[in-house]
Design an enzyme around this catalytic site. Structure first.
Site, PDB file in Angstrom:
ATOM      1  N   HIS A 171     -51.580   7.135   9.602  1.00  0.00           N
ATOM      2  CA  HIS A 171     -51.006   8.199   8.677  1.00  0.00           C
ATOM      3  C   HIS A 171     -49.776   8.302   9.312  1.00  0.00           C
ATOM      4  CE1 HIS A 171     -50.884  12.657   7.547  1.00  0.00           C
ATOM      5  NE2 HIS A 171     -49.437  12.420   8.620  1.00  0.00           N
ATOM      6  N   GLU A 172     -49.325   7.755  10.431  1.00  0.00           N
ATOM      7  CA  GLU A 172     -47.987   7.863  10.661  1.00  0.00           C
ATOM      8  C   GLU A 172     -47.384   6.771  10.415  1.00  0.00           C
ATOM      9  OE1 GLU A 172     -46.603  10.712  11.667  1.00  0.00           O
ATOM     10  OE2 GLU A 172     -48.641  11.185  11.836  1.00  0.00           O
ATOM     11  N   HIS A 188     -46.168   7.604   6.785  1.00  0.00           N
ATOM     12  CA  HIS A 188     -44.914   8.349   6.559  1.00  0.00           C
ATOM     13  C   HIS A 188     -43.878   7.046   6.573  1.00  0.00           C
ATOM     14  CE1 HIS A 188     -45.512  12.076   6.775  1.00  0.00           C
ATOM     15  NE2 HIS A 188     -46.609  12.585   8.493  1.00  0.00           N
ATOM     16  N   GLU A 223     -47.772  15.292   3.670  1.00  0.00           N
ATOM     17  CA  GLU A 223     -48.766  14.532   4.228  1.00  0.00           C
ATOM     18  C   GLU A 223     -50.205  14.349   3.521  1.00  0.00           C
ATOM     19  OE1 GLU A 223     -49.287  14.682   7.656  1.00  0.00           O
ATOM     20  OE2 GLU A 223     -46.868  15.557   8.091  1.00  0.00           O
TER      21      GLU A 223
END
Length: 269
Positions: free
Chosen positions: A135-136, A139, A197
């Site tokens: 997930h990071e 980003h 997100e």
């Protein structure tokens, strides 16, 4: 006459802000999307490296558990090596923060990724850790920080223009117009944050699957985050992050889109 000058100044500031924002457009090679950003990848990397020590210090510095820190780095680098993230210009590094109480993970521009011990200790599998780190990574490769900075500059310009247009030094009550404009600008950026997100959740599904992890582990991560919040996270509209329960639906949809014929065998749970 003074009112006309104020209005013209406000219109000029607003116009410059809008033109600057819309003209700074680049195509993201990873996502294929056109984005409004006004910094280079090299500037992102430099910014992340510069901010990393201070951000780590806010969470008590790096954790002293070398084995746990090595595990975070190993999983993170596996995600990079075995996916398209490794072909991006970003130099990823993964850090375990000493904070045992805070449940959090975040990424700085350019590839510096952090997870707190408070979150790591709640995770129940390597696949869940991969989901969080994926997930990071999402980003970073989606350049969300660069987008947010460009949007913040636009919002600052527009709210500044609104403040100039509405403020009357002879009428203190006119200050409320600037306050309202600033609040609207903040809510706009928070909305963008929620969309970022959700996009990172979708990218995490892709990255974890490509690296051999079961992307359904992200659904379990959402359950863990929901439990950590104690169900007192407040209305989703006023939050930067979407409600974990609402994110599950998006993750399930992303898994279905990535694997319409079902998940392959042998994924690590």
């Amino acid at each position: 006459m003074r009112a006309i000058i104020k209005l013209l100044a406000a219109l000029l500031i607003a116009a410059v802000s809008l033109v600057t924002y819309w003209c700074n457009t680049q195509e993201n090679e990873f996502t294929g999307e056109k984005q409004h950003v006004d910094m280079t990848v090299e500037q992102e990397i430099a910014l992340g490296l510069q901010a990393a020590p201070e951000m780590a210090q806010q969470y008590g510095g790096l954790h002293s558990d070398q084995a746990a820190a090595a595990r975070v780095k190993e999983v993170g680098q596996r995600l990079v090596r075995q996916t398209k993230a490794g072909k991006t210009p970003y130099d990823f590094d993964f850090h375990l923060l000493a904070d045992e109480q805070t449940v959090n993970a975040f990424a700085l521009p350019g590839g510096q990724v952090f997870i707190t011990a408070g979150l790591l200790n709640r995770l129940e599998s390597e696949a869940q850790l991969a989901g969080v780190l994926g997930h990071e990574i999402g980003h970073v490769v989606a350049r969300h920080s660069a987008e947010q900075l460009a949007k913040a500059k636009l919002t600052q310009g527009l709210t500044g223009a609104a403040a100039i247009a509405t403020y009357d030094p002879d009428n203190p009550a006119s200050r409320s117009g600037a306050v309202v404009a600033a609040m609207v600008g903040k809510l706009m950026n928070m909305r963008y944050g929620r969309q970022d997100e959700l996009e990172s959740d979708r990218l995490s599904v892709r990255l974890t699957g490509e690296a051999g992890y079961d992307p359904r582990a992200m659904i379990e991560v959402m359950r863990i985050l929901e439990q950590a919040s104690g169900g007192a996270s407040g209305p989703e509209f006023t939050q930067t992050h979407p409600n974990p329960g609402n994110r599950v639906t998006e993750i399930e949809r992303a898994i279905q889109q990535e694997y319409p014929d079902g998940l392959p065998e042998g994924l690590q749970h």
